[in-house]
Design a protein around this motif. Structure first.
Motif, mmCIF file in Angstrom:
data_model
loop_
_atom_site.group_PDB
_atom_site.id
_atom_site.type_symbol
_atom_site.label_atom_id
_atom_site.label_comp_id
_atom_site.label_asym_id
_atom_site.label_seq_id
_atom_site.Cartn_x
_atom_site.Cartn_y
_atom_site.Cartn_z
ATOM 1 N N ASP A 176 0.824 -1.210 0.000
ATOM 2 C CA ASP A 176 0.000 0.000 0.000
ATOM 3 C C ASP A 176 0.859 1.261 0.000
ATOM 4 O OD1 ASP A 176 -2.585 -1.431 0.262
ATOM 5 O OD2 ASP A 176 -1.757 -2.017 2.195
ATOM 6 N N LEU A 177 1.924 1.247 0.777
ATOM 7 C CA LEU A 177 2.818 2.401 0.803
ATOM 8 C C LEU A 177 3.589 2.511 -0.507
ATOM 9 C CD1 LEU A 177 3.645 4.711 2.603
ATOM 10 C CD2 LEU A 177 5.364 3.263 3.642
ATOM 11 N N LEU A 178 3.980 1.369 -1.045
ATOM 12 C CA LEU A 178 4.683 1.359 -2.325
ATOM 13 C C LEU A 178 3.777 1.876 -3.441
ATOM 14 C CD1 LEU A 178 7.376 0.517 -3.654
ATOM 15 C CD2 LEU A 178 6.367 -1.748 -4.022
ATOM 16 N N GLN A 237 6.946 10.227 5.044
ATOM 17 C CA GLN A 237 6.615 10.453 6.458
ATOM 18 C C GLN A 237 6.018 9.199 7.086
ATOM 19 O OE1 GLN A 237 3.729 13.562 7.051
ATOM 20 N NE2 GLN A 237 4.135 13.734 9.239
ATOM 21 N N VAL A 238 5.103 8.545 6.360
ATOM 22 C CA VAL A 238 4.468 7.336 6.885
ATOM 23 C C VAL A 238 5.490 6.217 7.016
ATOM 24 C CG1 VAL A 238 2.752 5.545 6.407
ATOM 25 C CG2 VAL A 238 2.179 7.947 6.019
ATOM 26 N N GLN A 239 6.372 6.096 6.031
ATOM 27 C CA GLN A 239 7.408 5.064 6.106
ATOM 28 C C GLN A 239 8.270 5.256 7.353
ATOM 29 O OE1 GLN A 239 10.565 5.231 3.231
ATOM 30 N NE2 GLN A 239 11.151 3.082 3.516
ATOM 31 N N LYS A 240 8.654 6.489 7.618
ATOM 32 C CA LYS A 240 9.489 6.763 8.793
ATOM 33 C C LYS A 240 8.728 6.473 10.080
ATOM 34 C CE LYS A 240 12.271 10.394 10.949
ATOM 35 N NZ LYS A 240 12.754 11.805 10.846
ATOM 36 N N ALA A 241 7.468 6.888 10.133
ATOM 37 C CA ALA A 241 6.662 6.678 11.344
ATOM 38 C C ALA A 241 6.470 5.187 11.622
ATOM 39 C CB ALA A 241 5.323 7.379 11.205
ATOM 40 N N ALA A 293 3.899 16.460 -2.753
ATOM 41 C CA ALA A 293 3.243 16.387 -1.448
ATOM 42 C C ALA A 293 2.906 14.940 -1.101
ATOM 43 C CB ALA A 293 1.973 17.236 -1.449
ATOM 44 N N ALA A 294 2.411 14.180 -2.084
ATOM 45 C CA ALA A 294 2.081 12.776 -1.837
ATOM 46 C C ALA A 294 3.348 11.960 -1.584
ATOM 47 C CB ALA A 294 1.299 12.211 -3.015
ATOM 48 N N LEU A 295 4.432 12.282 -2.291
ATOM 49 C CA LEU A 295 5.698 11.603 -2.034
ATOM 50 C C LEU A 295 6.195 11.890 -0.621
ATOM 51 C CD1 LEU A 295 7.655 12.038 -5.386
ATOM 52 C CD2 LEU A 295 7.105 9.861 -4.270
#
Length: 380
Positions: free
Chosen positions: A339-341, A361-365, A354-356
């Motif tokens: 989903d993140l990919l 940000q989500v990957q880091k979190a 912005a989406a990138l």
């Protein structure tokens, strides 16, 4: 991006022309207007007398329906499974097997909050439920909540009755956090202990996904092919294998894998992504458009299916802004690596900074480690 193909505008323009054509009025009730692709309808027979209130029969029948939903990729079977269990849905003292099956069906149709609450309520009254802990760990993992998944894996391990599953549960989370070598050793040791082909297939699939995230595509392919050979009825490993082959621009090989699978929406989407092949591409496109157009007429038909909507917008319609929106909506619900990919890939294709940034940000979190993501997001 990484071999994931976007369609040109020619097919889209043809679809728009067809959609804007004058309506066809049949001359009589006997005139055939269109033949839609066949999809087997769910069974409609009522339970046998006395079975409607029998929880054992209900769990068995709901399990068969859910298995059919997985096999065919048809959520209508899951809807019937949920209906079969409905007499116990609001019962706080429902038998544990009923609660577990309800949670599994709710997870399948992406009612994650309901499934999580149901599992936690069951475990609050009886913590010695290994399947409940494993299902909860899986649910928390696919939502990107690795710490909560770790806790459920650990609780499963403390029961002592499911040691192999508890260790595999923990190894999966280790691999997602980037502790690949440790997780690989654990999966390899567990494979040597696995008691049956089904368990070996499950472990091999997990190992294959670990290797793909680690950038070892040859090892990933070997593990996924082993998993598929061990359990030919499983639908997950062939799709994961097709994704890997598509990423490597091996579309013809991906199509050979997909040819063996039921024509579910995820399979058809990947057939389109794999590339044209002697007329099959147009047939797949036509069937996908028919399905999505029909589904759009049913309220709630796309609830929990933003992943498929994003892929459809990208691969079929070539509408990158819509694909980004659907991928963002999907990420708000489920956060598997795919989903993140997906968000990162459509955002990169759309040059949506912005989406990138959101994906990064989500990957880091989440503390998710995936070399495919790292390349897209410019991570070291």
């Amino acid at each position: 991006m990484d071999g994931w193909r976007r369609l040109g505008v020619a097919g889209l323009l043809l679809a728009l022309v067809a959609a804007q054509a004058a309506p066809l009025v049949p001359a009589s009730d006997d005139e055939r207007v269109e033949s839609l692709p066949a999809r087997r309808a769910p069974p409609v027979a009522a339970p046998e007398q006395g079975a409607a209130t029998d929880p054992v029969a209900a769990v068995r029948e709901a399990g068969d329906l859910l298995a059919q939903a997985h096999a065919d990729g048809d959520p209508r079977f899951a809807g019937r499974a949920l209906a079969r269990l409905q007499p116990w849905a609001a019962d706080p003292r429902a038998p544990a097997p009923v609660v577990l099956k309800l949670a599994q069906v709710e997870q399948y149709i992406h009612r994650f909050d309901a499934a999580q609450a149901r599992l936690q309520a069951l475990l609050a009254r009886d913590a010695r439920q290994p399947q409940a802990w494993l299902t909860l760990a899986t649910l928390q993992r696919l939502r990107g909540r690795y710490a909560e998944s770790d806790a459920a894996c650990a609780a499963l391990g403390r029961l002592g009755s499911a040691a192999l599953h508890a260790q595999a549960c923990s190894a999966e989370n280790l691999s997602l956090r980037g502790e690949v070598d440790t997780a690989r050793r654990q999966f390899t040791a567990l494979l040597a202990q696995a008691p049956d082909d089904g368990t070996r297939a499950w472990l091999s699939t997990s190992l294959g996904e670990l290797e793909q995230r680690a950038g070892r595509s040859a090892a990933a392919e070997r593990a996924l092919r082993i998993a598929w050979r061990l359990d030919p009825q499983d639908r997950y490993a062939p799709l994961a294998l097709a994704d890997l082959l598509i990423d490597e621009r091996r579309g013809a090989e991906a199509l050979k894998v997909l040819d063996t699978q039921p024509r579910s929406d995820p399979v058809l989407l990947r057939r389109v992504a794999a590339g044209p092949r002697q007329g099959a591409d147009q047939a797949d496109l036509a069937e996908l458009r028919d399905r999505f157009q029909q589904a759009a007429q049913r309220p709630g038909a796309f609830d929990g299916h933003a992943r498929e909507q994003a892929l459809y917008a990208w691969w079929v319609e070539g509408d990158l802004p819509a694909a980004v929106r659907h991928a963002q909506a999907n990420l708000a619900t489920q956060r598997e690596p795919f989903d993140l990919l997906l968000l990162a890939r459509v955002a990169a294709a759309a040059v949506d900074r912005a989406a990138l940034a959101q994906a990064a940000q989500v990957q880091k979190a989440m503390d998710l480690h995936d070399q495919r993501l790292d390349r897209l997001l410019g991570q070291p």
